[in-house]
Design an enzyme around this catalytic site. Structure first.
Site, mmCIF file in Angstrom:
data_model
loop_
_atom_site.group_PDB
_atom_site.id
_atom_site.type_symbol
_atom_site.label_atom_id
_atom_site.label_comp_id
_atom_site.label_asym_id
_atom_site.label_seq_id
_atom_site.Cartn_x
_atom_site.Cartn_y
_atom_site.Cartn_z
ATOM 1 N N ASP A 253 3.576 31.237 -22.617
ATOM 2 C CA ASP A 253 2.614 30.958 -23.934
ATOM 3 C C ASP A 253 3.250 31.770 -24.972
ATOM 4 O O ASP A 253 4.287 32.633 -24.561
ATOM 5 C CB ASP A 253 1.268 31.634 -23.688
ATOM 6 C CG ASP A 253 0.234 30.851 -24.713
ATOM 7 O OD1 ASP A 253 0.664 30.351 -25.851
ATOM 8 O OD2 ASP A 253 -0.950 31.060 -24.799
HETATM 9 C C1 BGC Z 1 -1.732 29.283 -27.814
HETATM 10 C C2 BGC Z 1 -1.005 28.042 -26.999
HETATM 11 C C3 BGC Z 1 -0.060 27.343 -28.127
HETATM 12 C C4 BGC Z 1 0.748 28.028 -28.893
HETATM 13 C C5 BGC Z 1 1.782 27.640 -29.808
HETATM 14 C C6 BGC Z 1 -0.700 30.143 -28.316
HETATM 15 O O1 BGC Z 1 -1.291 31.022 -29.198
HETATM 16 O O2 BGC Z 1 -2.303 30.093 -26.715
HETATM 17 O O3 BGC Z 1 -2.124 27.352 -26.513
HETATM 18 O O4 BGC Z 1 0.385 26.279 -27.570
HETATM 19 O O5 BGC Z 1 0.217 29.363 -29.369
HETATM 20 O O6 BGC Z 1 0.935 27.367 -30.851
#
Ligand code: BGC
Length: 711
Positions: A253
């Protein structure tokens, strides 16, 4: 109020950070290389420096390109409701919880394929979706982005989604692996979960999508049993790679690594959005100290390249103008799915509205002048157009009706009170919206006071009130549910929500959504809440932003999953109390009858069949649900679990046979002592119903003498 302003500010910052993603166009992005060598050859040709750099992302959302080797950059983008961040008028589809509430795998597959078309049109090779964490607590800010409280339902719907996206050669990263079931301090929490609960509740949906061929998995921010998800030998090494034989991409993540060696040895293939712990120099140093780890680097690079190559992303131009974004076809599909996912919680006979009798209509509520598109955070799809409102869509179909819209505190005006009192129908469209319900923080259990007042005041004045609530999960309704005639739970329906809702209000579509969650009378009724921080709705920008990815600034707190399997209907149906609306509940403008249940033994399965009849005067769809109940469950075992469902469309008076199959797996439990799933023989009840508590048919199934329990 100050809280709200701070949340608004954070949403603004998040949206600025994510928008616009570098728009790709065929003019800027040349078709990928004429003749790309095979993956092994590419790995062999890459220098160690190139490999070290390759495992860190670039430009916010990309796997870097290597021009020397003709390797194109690979673009990823959020997320589950459609393509976010591309500089194009994309379609916002209903949110994942709405997809789960449709219980319609074919429709979800079709919609996911359309999202993939929009990916192909905007140069996105990997979609950072779908989210499938279990709705453990109703206040999790991100429940709207997940698929409800049941792993079987989530696994089936997510598999349909993944197959739909991947059918066009677009990859997915199923997220967030694992136990990221709340947004409260997600970077600083340690989900403490026992192995059986992990295996039986939090992992099966992931396993299902891996079995369906998902190309990628995204890890979570939190720790699980003391280890960060991005470097978890048990979850990634033993279970995902080992037992499930997953050979696809494991993506971090965004900003979720906390070490170099741990994540390198046991964790993700690539650190996103850029290398902080996988900085090339640091990785090179590690390899100098421990040369035996060099093959891990090769494996990571090979996995990234193999995934991209399997998708065709190395062999084709990034953008394919044969595909469209925001087409009429996509918008129609989004509105059909929106209508199919709305749950008619309460039905007093006022709906569908009678065109000939509704001369004066009043629309009230927070979303009276624009339906909410989605929840907040990385899945939010900003639309070029202002959000569609009910008024213009309804107005077109009710040309004879005088429609007025009142936002704000209309009850303070005598004139408006009179108007509400005299209306032939009142529609309130209310809920949380993307400021209150979002990634990064949890949301309150109660609707804002003003919205509750809206409902109470209008119901005092008029007895023909329909309330439409937009929320991503369960919320407090007990204090007002007796007042309106009709209540629709409308999740977040994307850009075409107003059209979908209008079709339901006017009876063009018959409601057929069912709850993928339980709605309790009180928040405390959820046992999981007794093991959750009591200040869950407190919000602080500092707490959210400071020290992400920095173990020195973080002290991690345990989040004990002591309730074990007693989550959602597993709890309410086993130990109570009575919920307000049970899992699987959803009403219709017609009624269905169930009859003629038979259970037949087949070679390696049991076939369960029954007859379903539409008894009413209008066409409609019923979601039939099959629950398996052990005759003598252990004290800590759910009294029943969903093991099958089917959505059946029937004309008035029409009947159809519904068939489902159960296999050994459906009678299995995870044995911690043996470290594997075992089938538990004995006597079961097969319960067929319209919700987890509206069981219409039951029969006994004896599957042999129980073994000595080995758990
Ligand atoms: C989220 C993810 C997301 C990523 C990219 C993170 O803050 O938890 O689900 O895909 O950001 O935007």
């Amino acid at each position: 109020m100050w809280e709200y302003t701070k949340k608004r500010l954070l949403q603004y910052v998040m949206n600025r950070w994510f928008f616009p993603l570098r728009p790709l166009s065929p003019a800027t992005e040349e078709p990928a290389m004429g003749g790309i060598p095979g993956v092994d050859e590419l790995v062999a040709r890459m220098t160690t420096e190139e490999k070290c750099a390759y495992i860190g992302g670039t430009a916010g959302f990309s796997i870097r390109g290597i021009p020397r080797l003709n390797l194109p950059p690979i673009l990823m983008a959020d997320a589950s409701c459609g393509v976010r961040g591309a500089d194009a008028p994309v379609t916002a589809f209903p949110s994942p919880v709405a997809l789960a509430a449709s219980w319609n795998k074919a429709a979800v597959h079709a919609c996911a394929r359309m999202i993939a078309e929009e990916c192909r049109a905007t140069g996105v090779a990997i979609l950072l979706a779908p989210g499938i964490n279990i709705a453990r607590v109703p206040v999790c800010g991100r429940n709207f982005e997940y698929m409800g409280e049941d792993p079987f339902l989530a696994g089936e719907i997510a598999s349909a989604y993944v197959k739909g996206v991947q059918s066009l050669g677009v990859g997915v990263t199923v997220k967030h692996f694992a136990c990221n079931n709340g947004e409260y301090d997600r970077h600083k929490s340690n989900s403490v979960v026992d192995e059986r609960t992990l295996r039986e509740l939090y992992l099966p949906a992931f396993h299902a999508v891996v079995r369906s061929g998902a190309t990628g998995v995204m890890t979570a921010y939190n720790q699980i049993n003391g280890t960060y998800a991005s470097e978890h030998p048990h979850l990634i090494g033993k279970i995902l790679r080992g037992e499930w034989k997953f050979d696809g991409l494991v993506v971090s993540d965004w900003n979720s690594l906390y070490s170099t060696e741990g994540a390198f040895r046991h964790g993700v293939d690539i650190e996103m959005p850029k290398a902080k712990w996988f900085v090339p120099g640091t990785v090179a140093d590690l390899l100098t100290r421990k040369p035996e780890l060099a093959k891990i680097l090769d494996n990571k690079v090979r996995t990234i390249l193999t995934t991209a190559s399997r998708l065709g992303a190395l062999q084709r131009p990034a953008v394919d103008l044969a595909y469209e974004v925001g087409s009429e076809e996509h918008r129609r599909a989004a509105s059909r799915l929106a209508a199919e996912s709305v749950v008619l919680l309460k039905h007093g006979g006022m709906l569908p509205l009678d065109k000939n009798r509704v001369r004066k209509l009043v629309i009230l509520g927070a979303f009276a002048s624009g339906e909410p598109i989605g929840g907040g955070g990385s899945s939010f799809i900003k639309q070029a157009q202002p959000a569609q409102a009910l008024l213009p869509v309804l107005g077109k179909l009710l040309p004879q009706t005088e429609i007025s819209v009142h936002e704000g505190r209309w009850w303070m005006s005598t004139k408006k009170r009179r108007e509400v009192a005299k209306a032939d129908a009142v529609i309130i469209t209310t809920g949380f919206g993307h400021i209150l319900e979002s990634e990064a923080y949890d949301r309150p259990w109660r609707l804002p006071d003003r919205e509750i007042r809206n409902i109470v005041e209008s119901c005092e004045l008029n007895d023909k009130v329909t309330v439409i609530v937009h929320a991503g999960g369960a919320f407090e309704m007990q204090s007002w549910i007796d007042r309106p005639q009709e209540v629709l739970l409308a999740w977040y329906l994307g850009s075409e929500g107003a059209q979908g809702l209008t079709d339901l209000l006017l009876g063009k579509t018959n409601p057929s959504g069912k709850l993928p969650i339980t709605i309790a009378k009180k928040l405390e009724d959820h046992v999981s809440m007794s093991n959750y921080p009591t200040d869950f709705s407190r919000f602080s920008i500092k707490r959210i932003t400071v020290g992400q990815g920095n173990p020195k600034k973080r002290s991690v707190k345990a989040l004990d999953y002591r309730e074990a399997l007693m989550v959602g209907y597993r709890q309410f149906d086993t130990i109570g109390p009575e919920p307000l609306y049970p899992f699987g509940h959803g009403l219709s403008y017609t009624t269905f009858s169930y009859s003629d249940l038979t259970i037949a033994k087949k070679a390696h399965a049991w076939q369960i069949s029954w007859k379903l009849t539409n008894e009413g005067a209008v066409a409609g769809a019923e979601v039939c649900q099959l629950y398996v109940r052990p005759e003598f469950p252990d004290a800590d075992h759910p009294m029943q679990q969903l093991r099958g469902f089917d959505k059946v469309f029937l004309q008035p008076g029409e009947s159809s046979e519904v068939d489902m199959e159960l296999s050994d797996e459906d009678f299995s439990e995870y044995s911690v002592t043996e470290g594997r799933w075992i089938m538990v023989r004995g006597v079961y009840t097969i319960a067929i119903g319209s919700s987890s508590r509206d069981i219409r048919l039951c029969d006994r199934l004896d599957i042999g003498i129980p073994d000595q329990r080995r758990r």
